[in-house]
Write a protein that holds these residues in place. Structure first.
Motif, mmCIF file in Angstrom:
data_model
loop_
_atom_site.group_PDB
_atom_site.id
_atom_site.type_symbol
_atom_site.label_atom_id
_atom_site.label_comp_id
_atom_site.label_asym_id
_atom_site.label_seq_id
_atom_site.Cartn_x
_atom_site.Cartn_y
_atom_site.Cartn_z
ATOM 1 N N ASN A 144 35.077 36.298 42.094
ATOM 2 C CA ASN A 144 35.626 35.956 40.779
ATOM 3 C C ASN A 144 34.732 34.965 40.038
ATOM 4 O O ASN A 144 34.570 35.068 38.815
ATOM 5 C CB ASN A 144 37.037 35.394 40.931
ATOM 6 C CG ASN A 144 38.051 36.462 41.314
ATOM 7 O OD1 ASN A 144 37.980 37.583 40.830
ATOM 8 N ND2 ASN A 144 38.962 36.138 42.214
ATOM 9 N N GLU A 191 44.298 38.440 46.481
ATOM 10 C CA GLU A 191 42.948 38.336 45.915
ATOM 11 C C GLU A 191 42.097 39.530 46.322
ATOM 12 O O GLU A 191 41.339 40.071 45.516
ATOM 13 C CB GLU A 191 42.287 37.032 46.366
ATOM 14 C CG GLU A 191 42.875 35.779 45.739
ATOM 15 C CD GLU A 191 42.271 34.505 46.320
ATOM 16 O OE1 GLU A 191 41.986 33.577 45.538
ATOM 17 O OE2 GLU A 191 42.073 34.441 47.553
ATOM 18 N N VAL A 210 39.714 35.187 51.751
ATOM 19 C CA VAL A 210 40.546 35.289 50.548
ATOM 20 C C VAL A 210 41.925 35.806 50.954
ATOM 21 O O VAL A 210 42.100 36.375 52.038
ATOM 22 C CB VAL A 210 39.915 36.234 49.499
ATOM 23 C CG1 VAL A 210 38.595 35.687 49.001
ATOM 24 C CG2 VAL A 210 39.724 37.636 50.078
ATOM 25 N N HIS A 257 45.494 40.327 35.650
ATOM 26 C CA HIS A 257 44.281 40.717 36.353
ATOM 27 C C HIS A 257 43.539 41.854 35.672
ATOM 28 O O HIS A 257 42.499 42.298 36.143
ATOM 29 C CB HIS A 257 44.613 41.141 37.785
ATOM 30 C CG HIS A 257 45.323 42.450 37.880
ATOM 31 N ND1 HIS A 257 46.693 42.544 37.924
ATOM 32 C CD2 HIS A 257 44.859 43.722 37.923
ATOM 33 C CE1 HIS A 257 47.042 43.817 38.021
ATOM 34 N NE2 HIS A 257 45.957 44.544 38.013
#
Length: 533
Positions: A124, A156, A152, A378
């Motif tokens: 990210n 995620e 993660v 997202h």
């Protein structure tokens, strides 16, 4: 014999050198000469156990880029069986591919595989900082390895997979835990992934599907079943209906995907967002007229609408635009006109009813607005769902033309398979189902309208070719039910719901589907009463 080239790309500390060690370890024939070109020096070194007289390591000095002449010198000097390039993560993959794709280089080398190593813990951050550079690397990759997945959370990791899936539809994605250190990465790692193939694989499969169906039907036709006292005349009818639908609709489908691709490449979403008015009345007008110039391509409409909403365009105007575009597109208008020769009123009815449904739906969203969480956080608002649309805005004209053909091929497969399935189901529907049942269904206006709307939803056809499917029902169903098929299908169907679910909230999707179905049904009923008595 051409020298095979494998490119291992990724940003610093992602695990490129570890990947190269695995490739060397898998080299069963130790007599093969391999040259490793390292453009970036990380913390890890090439495993000394794998190095022998046939493994040559070339290191590019820091600050220098890999050039075509250098690669030619490597080929001339060592005559290697394989070249492995460890690319500098900060350099774009396009520059390297351009060096390898020249006419002179193609005489001696071929690109076998592009491997992209991604550190999930930095994904990210890198996406926010580097953007297009990372997107380009993902879009060109044949194998994408997600490293450090244990660093993660599950949410995620799911988000990363969705983003990668949006960028690259054909690449194989493999997840690696940090403690595995790339061990056994080829064993049973791809079982939970769906093979999607390259565009050429897809088009080959599409051709094989059509050929198999056609040959199977004709094989049955060629066999003499008369001695068995079996009537196979229906097979002839099915064959005629199926082939005629495909022959008439494919030219418009091809024309549609090419125009769609051209506009997708040269008309950016930023242009639409920038010039889309916020005035309520004008925004409705632009939403309708905009459909004349924007492609039918499903991988364009839904992401653009989400971008419009996130940039402040009112939801009601964005929804109107999304529903009107597949109906008022010039290719759709022309294909509908040719699908019903001598009946131009059908094309006019479809256009008028489609615009009315789009406007009424938009007005309902104006009267009953949604909350702020309509678009999921997202969602990648700068990405198209196809593999080619993420790296063309800044390319030269040659690259854009190439992308047009690639995008058109990808979209042709995506919508072409629905057309083939729809044509086959339509043929079976008309041949197998007894005529008295069809006449009964077609005679009941309400039942017929609901049935054809349901078929339009399930078939998921492209609006540039669905009119030819609709025409094949004209002898069994009323014009009003045919309108239900041609109006509802392009606005909401199974494939659109899947795309919407990845971007918009469930509440919005349910509300949108409910409104579209009810408004379409009401408009068709009103049309039946007003024009057909």
């Amino acid at each position: 014999m051409k020298t095979g080239i494998e490119i291992v790309t990724g940003f610093l500390s992602s695990g490129k050198t570890s990947m190269i060690n695995i490739i060397l370890g898998e080299n069963i024939d130790k007599d093969k000469k391999i040259v490793i070109i390292q453009c970036e020096m990380g913390q890890k070194e090439i495993n000394e156990k794998e190095i022998n007289e046939n493994i040559i390591i070339e290191k590019i000095p820091k600050g220098n880029s890999l050039e075509e002449m250098y690669i030619k010198q490597i080929v001339d000097k060592y005559s290697p069986d394989k070249i492995i390039i460890e690319q500098n993560g900060m350099e774009t993959i396009e520059e390297l591919l351009n060096q390898l794709d020249t006419k002179s280089m193609r005489k001696y080398t071929r690109i076998e595989r592009i491997i992209n190593i991604i550190d999930c813990k930095q994904f990210n951050m890198l996406m926010g900082i580097l953007g297009n550079n990372l997107i380009n690397k993902i879009s060109y990759s044949d194998l994408i390895i997600l490293n450090h997945v244990d660093g993660v959370s599950d949410d995620e990791l799911e988000d990363i997979n969705k983003k990668i899936g949006s960028i690259n539809k054909s690449g194989l994605v493999i997840e690696i835990n940090e403690h595995e250190k790339f061990l056994d990465y080829t064993k049973n790692k791809e079982t939970n992934k769906i093979w999607k193939g390259t565009i050429y694989d897809k088009l080959s499969i599409l051709f094989l599907i059509v050929a198999s169906i056609y040959l199977s039907i004709n094989l049955l036709i060629s066999i003499d079943f008369s001695k068995f006292n079996i009537d196979f005349s229906n097979i002839y009818i099915l064959n005629t209906i199926f082939i005629s639908i495909l022959m008439e609709s494919f030219p418009f489908l091809i024309l549609g995907v090419f125009i769609s691709s051209i506009i997708q490449i040269f008309v950016t979403r930023d242009m639409i967002v920038k010039y889309f008015p916020k005035n309520k009345i004008i925004s409705f007008l632009v939403a309708i007229v905009g459909g004349l110039f924007f492609p039918v391509c499903d991988c364009a409409i839904v992401p653009v609408v989400s971008r419009l909403v996130k940039k402040g365009v009112p939801l009601y105007a964005a929804v109107t635009f999304m529903l009107a575009a597949p109906i008022v597109n010039p290719i759709v208008i022309v294909s509908t006109y040719y699908a019903f020769p001598g009946q131009p009123q059908i094309m006019i009815f479809r256009l008028i009813i489609g615009i009315i449904v789009a406007i009424i739906t938009g007005i309902l969203f104006l009267i009953f607005p949604e909350g702020e969480m309509t678009v999921k956080s997202h969602e990648l608002d700068n990405l198209c769902n196809c593999i080619y649309c993420n790296n063309i805005n800044n390319g030269d004209i040659k690259g854009k033309i190439s992308t047009i053909f690639k995008h058109a091929g990808e979209e042709f497969f995506d919508v072409g398979k629905f057309l083939i399935i729809g044509a086959l189901l339509t043929s079976f529907f008309q041949v197998i189902i007894p005529k008295d049942i069809i006449l009964k269904l077609g005679g009941d206006s309400v039942t017929a309208i609901l049935l054809m709307m349901s078929i339009g939803f399930l078939f998921s056809l492209c609006s540039s070719s669905d009119a030819f499917i609709a025409r094949s029902f004209l002898n069994q169903f009323s014009l009003s039910s045919i309108m239900g098929f041609m109006i509802l299908g392009p606005m909401i169907d199974i494939k659109n719901l899947i795309m919407l679910s990845d971007i918009f909230s469930k509440r919005f999707i349910i509300k949108l589907t409910f409104i579209i179905c009810n408004v379409t049904f009401s408009a068709i009923c009103f049309f039946t009463i007003l024009y057909l008595g």
